[in-house]
Design a protein around this motif. Structure first.
Motif, PDB file in Angstrom:
ATOM      1  N   LEU A 140       0.172  12.486  -3.088  1.00 60.16           N
ATOM      2  CA  LEU A 140      -0.191  11.176  -2.555  1.00 60.16           C
ATOM      3  C   LEU A 140       0.890  10.160  -2.865  1.00 60.16           C
ATOM      4  O   LEU A 140       1.606  10.269  -3.866  1.00 60.16           O
ATOM      5  CB  LEU A 140      -1.508  10.690  -3.177  1.00 60.16           C
ATOM      6  N   SER A 141       0.993   9.134  -2.023  1.00 62.56           N
ATOM      7  CA  SER A 141       1.884   8.013  -2.319  1.00 62.56           C
ATOM      8  C   SER A 141       1.258   7.160  -3.428  1.00 62.56           C
ATOM      9  O   SER A 141       0.069   7.321  -3.768  1.00 62.56           O
ATOM     10  CB  SER A 141       2.086   7.146  -1.074  1.00 62.56           C
ATOM     11  N   GLY A 142       2.050   6.235  -3.968  1.00 58.73           N
ATOM     12  CA  GLY A 142       1.530   5.343  -5.008  1.00 58.73           C
ATOM     13  C   GLY A 142       0.335   4.529  -4.535  1.00 58.73           C
ATOM     14  O   GLY A 142      -0.654   4.354  -5.264  1.00 58.73           O
ATOM     15  N   GLY A 143       0.422   4.035  -3.299  1.00 59.19           N
ATOM     16  CA  GLY A 143      -0.673   3.247  -2.742  1.00 59.19           C
ATOM     17  C   GLY A 143      -1.930   4.081  -2.548  1.00 59.19           C
ATOM     18  O   GLY A 143      -3.048   3.616  -2.795  1.00 59.19           O
ATOM     19  N   GLN A 144      -1.754   5.324  -2.108  1.00 61.26           N
ATOM     20  CA  GLN A 144      -2.902   6.221  -1.923  1.00 61.26           C
ATOM     21  C   GLN A 144      -3.541   6.560  -3.263  1.00 61.26           C
ATOM     22  O   GLN A 144      -4.775   6.592  -3.390  1.00 61.26           O
ATOM     23  CB  GLN A 144      -2.453   7.491  -1.198  1.00 61.26           C
ATOM     24  N   GLN A 145      -2.724   6.798  -4.271  1.00 68.37           N
ATOM     25  CA  GLN A 145      -3.250   7.075  -5.610  1.00 68.37           C
ATOM     26  C   GLN A 145      -4.075   5.893  -6.121  1.00 68.37           C
ATOM     27  O   GLN A 145      -5.142   6.083  -6.713  1.00 68.37           O
ATOM     28  CB  GLN A 145      -2.104   7.362  -6.581  1.00 68.37           C
ATOM     29  N   GLN A 146      -3.589   4.687  -5.858  1.00 66.10           N
ATOM     30  CA  GLN A 146      -4.310   3.512  -6.336  1.00 66.10           C
ATOM     31  C   GLN A 146      -5.653   3.387  -5.625  1.00 66.10           C
ATOM     32  O   GLN A 146      -6.657   2.999  -6.228  1.00 66.10           O
ATOM     33  CB  GLN A 146      -3.463   2.252  -6.138  1.00 66.10           C
ATOM     34  N   ARG A 147      -5.692   3.718  -4.344  1.00 66.22           N
ATOM     35  CA  ARG A 147      -6.954   3.668  -3.614  1.00 66.22           C
ATOM     36  C   ARG A 147      -7.947   4.704  -4.156  1.00 66.22           C
ATOM     37  O   ARG A 147      -9.149   4.432  -4.248  1.00 66.22           O
ATOM     38  CB  ARG A 147      -6.707   3.886  -2.109  1.00 66.22           C
ATOM     39  N   ILE A 148      -7.447   5.878  -4.534  1.00 65.87           N
ATOM     40  CA  ILE A 148      -8.321   6.879  -5.147  1.00 65.87           C
ATOM     41  C   ILE A 148      -8.812   6.386  -6.497  1.00 65.87           C
ATOM     42  O   ILE A 148      -9.969   6.621  -6.879  1.00 65.87           O
ATOM     43  CB  ILE A 148      -7.586   8.234  -5.291  1.00 65.87           C
ATOM     44  N   GLY A 149      -7.971   5.664  -7.218  1.00 65.86           N
ATOM     45  CA  GLY A 149      -8.397   5.070  -8.488  1.00 65.86           C
ATOM     46  C   GLY A 149      -9.550   4.094  -8.297  1.00 65.86           C
ATOM     47  O   GLY A 149     -10.502   4.061  -9.088  1.00 65.86           O
ATOM     48  N   ILE A 173       5.299  -4.179   0.373  1.00 65.81           N
ATOM     49  CA  ILE A 173       4.575  -3.927   1.623  1.00 65.81           C
ATOM     50  C   ILE A 173       3.250  -3.221   1.331  1.00 65.81           C
ATOM     51  O   ILE A 173       2.197  -3.592   1.850  1.00 65.81           O
ATOM     52  CB  ILE A 173       5.435  -3.100   2.595  1.00 65.81           C
ATOM     53  N   THR A 174       3.299  -2.207   0.474  1.00 60.08           N
ATOM     54  CA  THR A 174       2.076  -1.488   0.087  1.00 60.08           C
ATOM     55  C   THR A 174       1.115  -2.426  -0.618  1.00 60.08           C
ATOM     56  O   THR A 174      -0.105  -2.364  -0.405  1.00 60.08           O
ATOM     57  CB  THR A 174       2.422  -0.292  -0.820  1.00 60.08           C
ATOM     58  N   ARG A 175       1.658  -3.300  -1.449  1.00 61.51           N
ATOM     59  CA  ARG A 175       0.818  -4.236  -2.196  1.00 61.51           C
ATOM     60  C   ARG A 175       0.037  -5.144  -1.250  1.00 61.51           C
ATOM     61  O   ARG A 175      -1.152  -5.381  -1.446  1.00 61.51           O
ATOM     62  CB  ARG A 175       1.696  -5.066  -3.141  1.00 61.51           C
ATOM     63  N   LYS A 176       0.686  -5.635  -0.213  1.00 53.94           N
ATOM     64  CA  LYS A 176       0.012  -6.495   0.767  1.00 53.94           C
ATOM     65  C   LYS A 176      -1.135  -5.742   1.446  1.00 53.94           C
ATOM     66  O   LYS A 176      -2.222  -6.284   1.649  1.00 53.94           O
ATOM     67  CB  LYS A 176       1.014  -6.987   1.823  1.00 53.94           C
ATOM     68  N   GLU A 177      -0.880  -4.489   1.792  1.00 49.65           N
ATOM     69  CA  GLU A 177      -1.906  -3.683   2.445  1.00 49.65           C
ATOM     70  C   GLU A 177      -3.080  -3.425   1.501  1.00 49.65           C
ATOM     71  O   GLU A 177      -4.247  -3.503   1.901  1.00 49.65           O
ATOM     72  CB  GLU A 177      -1.297  -2.351   2.907  1.00 49.65           C
ATOM     73  N   LEU A 178      -2.780  -3.145   0.238  1.00 52.59           N
ATOM     74  CA  LEU A 178      -3.838  -2.901  -0.744  1.00 52.59           C
ATOM     75  C   LEU A 178      -4.665  -4.165  -0.994  1.00 52.59           C
ATOM     76  O   LEU A 178      -5.883  -4.092  -1.189  1.00 52.59           O
ATOM     77  CB  LEU A 178      -3.240  -2.399  -2.059  1.00 52.59           C
TER      78      LEU A 178
END
Length: 255
Positions: A140-149, A173-178
């Motif tokens: 998983l990408s970092g952003g995907q891992q955070q969403r699983i968290g 960019i990922t931070r904005k989406e999260l």
């Protein structure tokens, strides 16, 4: 009748000779999204950790849903509270499904109920079960891992979510989406209380129904973003707002 989810009453905390939190009192209503903003050493993370008793205050009272947390069994207290940090801490040897199912399995949920909950949460964080459930964290990408968290923290359906700079380790960019996703998740979960620590002023003002601005263990201002911008109450708050105006000015110059 009070609708208080979290209530701090005259909380004091010292580490050695240093006072980290000084006579801190505030209240969070059920269902609110509160961001806690401050620089390093302001006491924001210590405040967050006192909610689930990872840090114990030296004096004062903390109440959850009107009950003193010292009178709640520690395991029971933490089951009622989801916790997400920057270092996500997914179990690398477990699949996404097994990571999310960790707490439900500890609580003895049956397999059907657990799987249903995992599917529901994966849909909520926009990672479809069919595509991602059998993957491992390193896929998983970092952003995907955070969403699983976030999904794992929500698994046992806690009424309170504590988030400690959860997006600090991902790219802009990922931070904005999260940020957009966590705001939508809060809205969709109608009634859950979020306490979100950040040092990013834009993030705090975008996400928070109210923003608690902390400086040296005290609250400089605790209000809606709109009211803070219109009526900054301290020099510290004014200085924070000035950083936004300076950034805006820079971008206008570069256009």
């Amino acid at each position: 009748m009070s609708n208080s989810a979290i209530n701090f009453k005259h909380i004091q905390k010292t580490f050695g000779a240093e006072t980290i939190i000084e006579n801190l009192s505030f209240e969070v209503e059920a269902g609110e999204f509160i961001t806690i903003l401050g620089s390093s050493g302001s006491g924001k993370t210590t405040t967050l950790k006192m909610v689930n008793r990872l840090v114990e205050p030296d004096s004062g009272v903390i109440e959850i849903n009107g009950q003193n947390i010292e009178q709640i069994n520690l395991i029971e207290l933490r089951r009622k509270i989801g916790y997400v940090v920057q270092q996500i801490g997914l179990f690398p040897h477990l699949t996404v499904e097994k990571n999310i199912a960790t707490v439900p399995e500890l609580l003895g949920w049956d397999k059907t109920k657990t799987q249903s909950r995992v599917k529901e949460l994966m849909e909520l964080v926009k990672l479809p079960y069919e595509e991602y459930s059998d993957r491992h964290p390193n896929q998983l990408s970092g952003g995907q891992q955070q969403r699983i968290g976030v999904a794992r923290a929500l698994a046992a359906n806690p009424q309170i979510m504590l988030l400690d700079e959860p997006f600090g380790a991902v790219d802009a960019i990922t931070r904005k989406e999260l940020q957009k996703q966590i705001k939508l998740i809060h809205q969709e979960l109608n009634g859950k209380t979020f306490l979100f620590v950040t040092h990013d002023i834009n993030e705090a003002f975008y996400l928070g129904d109210k923003v608690m601005i902390m400086d040296k263990g005290k609250i400089s201002q605790y209000d809606t973003p709109k009211n803070i911008i219109k009526n900054p109450e301290t020099e510290f708050v004014k200085d924070l707002l000035d950083t936004i105006y300076e950034e805006e000015s820079l971008w206008r110059m570069l256009k």
